[in-house]
Design an enzyme around this catalytic site. Structure first.
Site, PDB file in Angstrom:
ATOM      1  N   ASN A 189      -7.011 -12.511  -4.257  1.00 21.14           N
ATOM      2  CA  ASN A 189      -8.242 -11.862  -4.735  1.00 21.14           C
ATOM      3  C   ASN A 189      -8.883 -12.670  -5.855  1.00 21.14           C
ATOM      4  OD1 ASN A 189      -8.990  -9.127  -3.499  1.00 21.14           O
ATOM      5  ND2 ASN A 189      -6.758  -9.002  -3.666  1.00 21.14           N
ATOM      6  N   HIS A 215      -7.418  -1.750  -5.448  1.00 19.19           N
ATOM      7  CA  HIS A 215      -6.211  -1.050  -5.005  1.00 19.19           C
ATOM      8  C   HIS A 215      -6.212  -0.975  -3.478  1.00 19.19           C
ATOM      9  CE1 HIS A 215      -2.829   1.661  -5.177  1.00 19.19           C
ATOM     10  NE2 HIS A 215      -3.433   2.409  -4.282  1.00 19.19           N
ATOM     11  N   ASP A 219      -4.170   4.325 -11.120  1.00 19.01           N
ATOM     12  CA  ASP A 219      -5.095   4.371  -9.975  1.00 19.01           C
ATOM     13  C   ASP A 219      -5.919   5.656  -9.941  1.00 19.01           C
ATOM     14  OD1 ASP A 219      -4.001   1.883  -9.161  1.00 19.01           O
ATOM     15  OD2 ASP A 219      -2.388   2.907  -8.104  1.00 19.01           O
TER      16      ASP A 219
END
Ligand code: GRF
Length: 232
Positions: free
Chosen positions: A19, A110, A153
Site C-alpha cells: 500500500n 483496513h 478500527d
C-alpha cells in the site's frame, strides 16, 4: 490549506509495504515526506528510498522498550509535521494522546467492510461467515479507509471498495482480490483529502460533490449520509 503549499503525508508501515508503494506511485496532490516503521525489515523501505523519500525505522530492540520505541516514532513524526498520517499496514497500536493530538489527520486502510471484521484475520472470518451462511447472505468483502480514533478500527468511515466472495475462494485468493482494491482506494482517498475534496468535520468525513461523483464512477462506497454533506 494555503494556496501553493504542498500537502504532506507520512506513511507508517510494519510489513510488506505494497500500500505504501501505491501511495508513492499514485501521489498527485500530495508529497510523501517520510515512511516510518516499527520494523527495520519492512518491505516498503527500499521502494521509498529509491523514490528519494526519507525512510526511518525504529525497532524495539534498538529503542530499548516499547514505550521508548513509540516515543521515538512519535517524535520523528512530530519533526516531519505532516498534514496527514497514512497507516498502511501499521501493526502497532497508537497511544491515545498521539491519536488525540492528530485527530482528523490519521487515516487507516483496513481489509474488510467495516464495521464487519474489525481487527485481524479478516479474510478468514469473511470466508467463515460466507460458508456458515451457505453462501446465501453477505457474499461481499472488501476494504475500508477510515479516520483513526482511539478504538481499534472504529473511526469514521471515509470510503469502501467491495468485491464478491465466490465459493471457490481461499483466504489467499480473497486477500489478493481485496489487496488489489486497497491499492486503488487508498491513494484515491489520500489524493482527495489533499485536494480538500474530503474533509474531517464533527468526527465525520465530509465530501465535495465532485468526490461523490468520482466515487460512483470508481464503484467506491461512501457513508450513507454522504450525499447530504459537502465540503465548503
Ligand atoms: C493490508 O491488507 C492492509 O489493509 C492491512 O495490512 C495489510 C498491509 O499490506 N492494514 P501492505 O503492507 O500494504 O502490503
Amino acid at each position: 490549506m494555503g494556496e501553493g503549499r504542498e500537502f504532506t503525508v507520512v506513511v507508517l508501515i510494519s510489513g510488506r509495504g505494497s500500500n505504501c508503494q501505491n501511495l508513492i506511485r499514485q501521489a498527485r496532490n500530495y508529497s510523501i515526506v517520510g515512511v516510518v516503521s516499527n520494523n527495520a525489515d519492512a518491505g516498503g523501505f527500499a521502494y521509498a528510498r529509491e523514490a528519494g523519500i526519507e525512510a526511518i525505522a525504529v525497532d524495539r530492540e534498538s529503542a530499548g522498550s516499547l514505550a521508548r520505541q513509540k516515543q521515538q516514532i512519535d517524535s520523528h513524526i512530530e519533526e516531519l509535521a505532516p498534514d496527514l498520517i497514512a497507516l498502511a499496514g501499521y501493526m502497532q497500536i497508537l497511544e491515545n494522546d498521539f491519536v488525540e493530538r492528530f485527530e482528523g489527520k490519521i487515516v487507516n486502510i483496513h481489509p474488510s467492510l467495516l464495521p464487519r471484521f474489525k481487527g485481524l484475520d479478516t479474510h478468514k472470518r469473511a470466508l467463515q461467515a460466507f460458508r456458515q451462511a451457505s453462501g446465501t447472505t453477505n457474499p461481499e468483502h472488501g476494504c475500508t479507509v477510515h479516520y483513526v480514533d482511539c478504538g481499534i478500527d472504529t473511526g469514521a468511515i471515509i470510503a469502501q471498495a467491495r468485491c464478491r466472495i465466490i465459493a471457490s475462494d481461499t483466504e489467499e485468493t480473497l486477500a489478493a482480490r481485496v489487496l488489489h482494491l486497497e491499492h486503488r482506494l487508498f491513494p484515491w482517498v489520500v489524493n482527495a483529502i489533499a485536494a480538500n475534496e474530503i474533509a474531517y468535520h464533527d468526527r465525520q468525513a465530509r465530501f465535495s460533490q465532485k468526490v461523490i461523483e468520482q466515487a460512483a464512477e470508481h464503484g467506491f462506497l461512501l457513508p450513507e449520509c454522504a450525499s447530504a454533506m459537502e465540503v465548503g
